[in-house]
Design a protein around this motif. Structure first.
Motif, PDB file in Angstrom:
ATOM      1  N   ARG A  52       0.822  -1.214   0.000  1.00 19.48           N
ATOM      2  CA  ARG A  52       0.000   0.000   0.000  1.00 19.48           C
ATOM      3  C   ARG A  52       0.856   1.264   0.000  1.00 19.48           C
ATOM      4  O   ARG A  52       0.536   2.266  -0.644  1.00 19.48           O
ATOM      5  CB  ARG A  52      -0.927  -0.014   1.229  1.00 19.48           C
ATOM      6  CG  ARG A  52      -2.027  -1.056   1.180  1.00 19.48           C
ATOM      7  CD  ARG A  52      -3.034  -0.777   2.287  1.00 19.48           C
ATOM      8  NE  ARG A  52      -4.072  -1.796   2.307  1.00 19.48           N
ATOM      9  CZ  ARG A  52      -4.077  -2.826   3.135  1.00 19.48           C
ATOM     10  NH1 ARG A  52      -3.076  -2.977   4.010  1.00 19.48           N
ATOM     11  NH2 ARG A  52      -5.054  -3.701   3.099  1.00 19.48           N
ATOM     12  N   ARG A  53       1.952   1.212   0.765  1.00 15.19           N
ATOM     13  CA  ARG A  53       2.819   2.380   0.842  1.00 15.19           C
ATOM     14  C   ARG A  53       3.460   2.678  -0.517  1.00 15.19           C
ATOM     15  O   ARG A  53       3.534   3.839  -0.945  1.00 15.19           O
ATOM     16  CB  ARG A  53       3.890   2.138   1.902  1.00 15.19           C
ATOM     17  CG  ARG A  53       4.806   3.339   2.133  1.00 15.19           C
ATOM     18  CD  ARG A  53       5.790   3.014   3.208  1.00 15.19           C
ATOM     19  NE  ARG A  53       5.075   2.692   4.452  1.00 15.19           N
ATOM     20  CZ  ARG A  53       5.589   1.988   5.426  1.00 15.19           C
ATOM     21  NH1 ARG A  53       6.823   1.484   5.301  1.00 15.19           N
ATOM     22  NH2 ARG A  53       4.901   1.770   6.511  1.00 15.19           N
ATOM     23  N   GLN A  54       3.905   1.641  -1.212  1.00 17.25           N
ATOM     24  CA  GLN A  54       4.507   1.841  -2.532  1.00 17.25           C
ATOM     25  C   GLN A  54       3.489   2.392  -3.523  1.00 17.25           C
ATOM     26  O   GLN A  54       3.781   3.278  -4.336  1.00 17.25           O
ATOM     27  CB  GLN A  54       5.095   0.526  -3.054  1.00 17.25           C
ATOM     28  CG  GLN A  54       6.342   0.079  -2.311  1.00 17.25           C
ATOM     29  CD  GLN A  54       6.872  -1.227  -2.843  1.00 17.25           C
ATOM     30  OE1 GLN A  54       6.304  -1.798  -3.775  1.00 17.25           O
ATOM     31  NE2 GLN A  54       7.964  -1.709  -2.239  1.00 17.25           N
ATOM     32  N   MET A  55       2.298   1.888  -3.523  1.00 11.32           N
ATOM     33  CA  MET A  55       1.271   2.354  -4.448  1.00 11.32           C
ATOM     34  C   MET A  55       0.869   3.786  -4.136  1.00 11.32           C
ATOM     35  O   MET A  55       0.559   4.587  -5.034  1.00 11.32           O
ATOM     36  CB  MET A  55       0.043   1.436  -4.361  1.00 11.32           C
ATOM     37  CG  MET A  55       0.320   0.027  -4.884  1.00 11.32           C
ATOM     38  SD  MET A  55      -1.137  -0.998  -4.843  1.00 11.32           S
ATOM     39  CE  MET A  55      -2.117  -0.153  -6.071  1.00 11.32           C
ATOM     40  N   ARG A  56       0.879   4.174  -2.867  1.00 14.54           N
ATOM     41  CA  ARG A  56       0.511   5.538  -2.499  1.00 14.54           C
ATOM     42  C   ARG A  56       1.595   6.522  -2.899  1.00 14.54           C
ATOM     43  O   ARG A  56       1.321   7.660  -3.297  1.00 14.54           O
ATOM     44  CB  ARG A  56       0.254   5.587  -0.985  1.00 14.54           C
ATOM     45  CG  ARG A  56      -0.271   6.954  -0.524  1.00 14.54           C
ATOM     46  CD  ARG A  56      -0.684   6.926   0.926  1.00 14.54           C
ATOM     47  NE  ARG A  56       0.401   6.524   1.805  1.00 14.54           N
ATOM     48  CZ  ARG A  56       0.412   5.399   2.498  1.00 14.54           C
ATOM     49  NH1 ARG A  56      -0.607   4.571   2.380  1.00 14.54           N
ATOM     50  NH2 ARG A  56       1.425   5.091   3.278  1.00 14.54           N
ATOM     51  N   ASP A  57       2.869   6.111  -2.797  1.00 11.16           N
ATOM     52  CA  ASP A  57       3.982   6.998  -3.124  1.00 11.16           C
ATOM     53  C   ASP A  57       4.231   7.092  -4.627  1.00 11.16           C
ATOM     54  O   ASP A  57       4.900   8.038  -5.087  1.00 11.16           O
ATOM     55  CB  ASP A  57       5.262   6.531  -2.433  1.00 11.16           C
ATOM     56  CG  ASP A  57       5.136   6.616  -0.918  1.00 11.16           C
ATOM     57  OD1 ASP A  57       5.923   5.905  -0.237  1.00 11.16           O
ATOM     58  OD2 ASP A  57       4.272   7.385  -0.423  1.00 11.16           O
ATOM     59  N   LYS A  58       3.734   6.210  -5.444  1.00  7.92           N
ATOM     60  CA  LYS A  58       3.957   6.221  -6.894  1.00  7.92           C
ATOM     61  C   LYS A  58       3.124   7.336  -7.522  1.00  7.92           C
ATOM     62  O   LYS A  58       1.943   7.430  -7.272  1.00  7.92           O
ATOM     63  CB  LYS A  58       3.566   4.862  -7.489  1.00  7.92           C
ATOM     64  CG  LYS A  58       3.944   4.737  -8.954  1.00  7.92           C
ATOM     65  CD  LYS A  58       3.611   3.330  -9.429  1.00  7.92           C
ATOM     66  CE  LYS A  58       3.975   3.180 -10.898  1.00  7.92           C
ATOM     67  NZ  LYS A  58       3.647   1.804 -11.397  1.00  7.92           N
TER      68      LYS A  58
ATOM     69  N   THR B 209      -0.854   7.483  -8.934  1.00 10.29           N
ATOM     70  CA  THR B 209      -1.544   6.293  -8.401  1.00 10.29           C
ATOM     71  C   THR B 209      -2.210   6.668  -7.097  1.00 10.29           C
ATOM     72  O   THR B 209      -1.582   7.217  -6.196  1.00 10.29           O
ATOM     73  CB  THR B 209      -0.552   5.143  -8.177  1.00 10.29           C
ATOM     74  OG1 THR B 209       0.117   4.886  -9.393  1.00 10.29           O
ATOM     75  CG2 THR B 209      -1.262   3.913  -7.686  1.00 10.29           C
ATOM     76  N   SER B 210      -3.428   6.429  -7.051  1.00 16.18           N
ATOM     77  CA  SER B 210      -4.179   6.732  -5.826  1.00 16.18           C
ATOM     78  C   SER B 210      -4.158   5.546  -4.899  1.00 16.18           C
ATOM     79  O   SER B 210      -3.970   4.408  -5.309  1.00 16.18           O
ATOM     80  CB  SER B 210      -5.647   7.087  -6.183  1.00 16.18           C
ATOM     81  OG  SER B 210      -6.259   6.013  -6.831  1.00 16.18           O
ATOM     82  N   ASP B 211      -4.380   5.869  -3.691  1.00 16.52           N
ATOM     83  CA  ASP B 211      -4.420   4.796  -2.688  1.00 16.52           C
ATOM     84  C   ASP B 211      -5.656   3.942  -2.930  1.00 16.52           C
ATOM     85  O   ASP B 211      -6.780   4.468  -2.936  1.00 16.52           O
ATOM     86  CB  ASP B 211      -4.477   5.416  -1.289  1.00 16.52           C
ATOM     87  CG  ASP B 211      -4.320   4.348  -0.210  1.00 16.52           C
ATOM     88  OD1 ASP B 211      -4.249   3.162  -0.559  1.00 16.52           O
ATOM     89  OD2 ASP B 211      -4.281   4.752   0.991  1.00 16.52           O
ATOM     90  N   PRO B 212      -5.473   2.624  -3.163  1.00 18.12           N
ATOM     91  CA  PRO B 212      -6.647   1.777  -3.422  1.00 18.12           C
ATOM     92  C   PRO B 212      -7.600   1.754  -2.267  1.00 18.12           C
ATOM     93  O   PRO B 212      -8.770   1.432  -2.411  1.00 18.12           O
ATOM     94  CB  PRO B 212      -6.045   0.408  -3.693  1.00 18.12           C
ATOM     95  CG  PRO B 212      -4.696   0.432  -3.053  1.00 18.12           C
ATOM     96  CD  PRO B 212      -4.221   1.849  -3.168  1.00 18.12           C
TER      97      PRO B 212
ATOM     98  N   SER C 210      -8.428   4.519  -0.612  1.00 16.95           N
ATOM     99  CA  SER C 210      -9.199   5.764  -0.536  1.00 16.95           C
ATOM    100  C   SER C 210     -10.223   5.798  -1.645  1.00 16.95           C
ATOM    101  O   SER C 210     -10.023   5.261  -2.740  1.00 16.95           O
ATOM    102  CB  SER C 210      -8.264   6.949  -0.668  1.00 16.95           C
ATOM    103  OG  SER C 210      -7.586   6.920  -1.911  1.00 16.95           O
TER     104      SER C 210
END
Length: 302
Positions: A284-290, A293-296, A298
């Motif tokens: 989740r942290r990697q996807m949020r920082d990319k 890419t939104s946080d899945p 949110s």
């Protein structure tokens, strides 16, 4: 009192001598009894308790043997033992009870009780064991119980001597006279009671002397669990016992293995759960920082 005790001892000795002479006459007049006695001397008595009556004077013994053999051979062996007793004659052996029973499980239980001359009891038991072994049976149990009857007989003689002395004293008091009716009645009642005790003591001594003169012997016959026509062992019972043993062994192995592996399994499950939780947090942290890419987790912007 000493004279009466001496007389009692002499009477016991005479009883023993008379019984011995009667047995000698019976053995002399019966060739069959002589033959059985000779066979007894040759029997192997190593399997029976070596208790001699000379080593335990005044002790009444009760012998008991338990034989285990095939159902279809019990009645024959029981008849052989009874015939051996009859051959000895009533002066040396007497059959007092015979029992034969077929249980609900189709297993045979039997018993024969004897009264025996103490001098031949051990050899008679050895011959019985030999006959059972010849029929492919075994001696399952043997016991000899003794009771010191001679000491009780001596104590009874002493009590009787005391009662007789007391009776003589009370009778002398009656002869002296000068008693009223009540005192005379009390003395007569005491004398009557003492004479009754003398009779009971005499009967007790006779019973004790009879117990010493005759040994009680019981032969118990039990089934070995075999089936007629199949053998001395029951294959179905053996198979059932093997199945039960193997099942119990397998269950014990499973329970033991479970007890060993369960703690490690729980520990492994906890480690996997912790690792999975950390892995999901990292994803989740990697996807949020990319970028882009939104946080899945949110909700999408409207």
């Amino acid at each position: 009192m000493k004279n009466k005790l001496l007389a009692g001892a002499m009477a016991l000795a005479l009883v023993g001598c008379s019984e011995k002479s009667a047995e000698d006459v019976a053995a002399t007049e019966s060739p069959a009894a002589q033959a059985v006695a000779e066979s007894e001397g040759a029997a192997d008595a190593a399997a029976t308790p070596r208790i001699g009556v000379d080593a335990a004077p005044g002790v009444a013994f009760d012998y008991a043997y338990t034989f285990r053999l095939a159902d279809d051979r019990i009645s024959k062996i029981q008849e052989e033992h009874a015939a051996a007793c009859e051959t000895l004659g009533v002066q040396r052996c007497r059959i007092v009870d015979v029992r034969y029973q077929l249980s609900d499980e189709k297993l045979v239980e039997a018993q024969t009780q004897f009264k025996l001359d103490p001098g031949i009891a051990r050899k008679f038991g050895a011959n019985a064991i030999a006959s059972v072994e010849k029929a492919e049976g075994v001696l399952a149990d043997a016991s000899v119980a003794g009771e010191d009857v001679g000491t009780e007989i001596l104590a009874s003689q002493q009590r009787s001597a005391g009662s007789e002395a007391e009776i003589a004293r009370l009778e002398q008091r009656l002869k002296a006279g000068g008693l009223d009716k009540r005192e005379r009645a009390e003395l007569l009642a005491q004398i009557g009671q003492l004479r009754g005790e003398l009779g009971s003591e005499r009967q007790s001594r006779r019973s004790g002397e009879a117990r010493i003169a005759w040994i009680s012997l019981a032969f118990n016959y039990v089934s070995d669990g075999g089936l007629p026509g199949i053998g001395h062992e029951n294959p179905f019972a053996s198979a059932g016992e093997t199945l039960m043993r193997s099942g119990c062994t397998a269950l014990s192995f499973i329970l033991t293995l479970g007890a060993v592996l369960l703690p490690w399994g729980i520990l492994l499950a906890l480690v996997v759960a912790a690792w999975r939780s950390r892995f999901m947090v990292a994803v989740r942290r990697q996807m949020r920082d990319k970028p882009g890419t939104s946080d899945p987790a949110s909700p999408p912007a409207s």
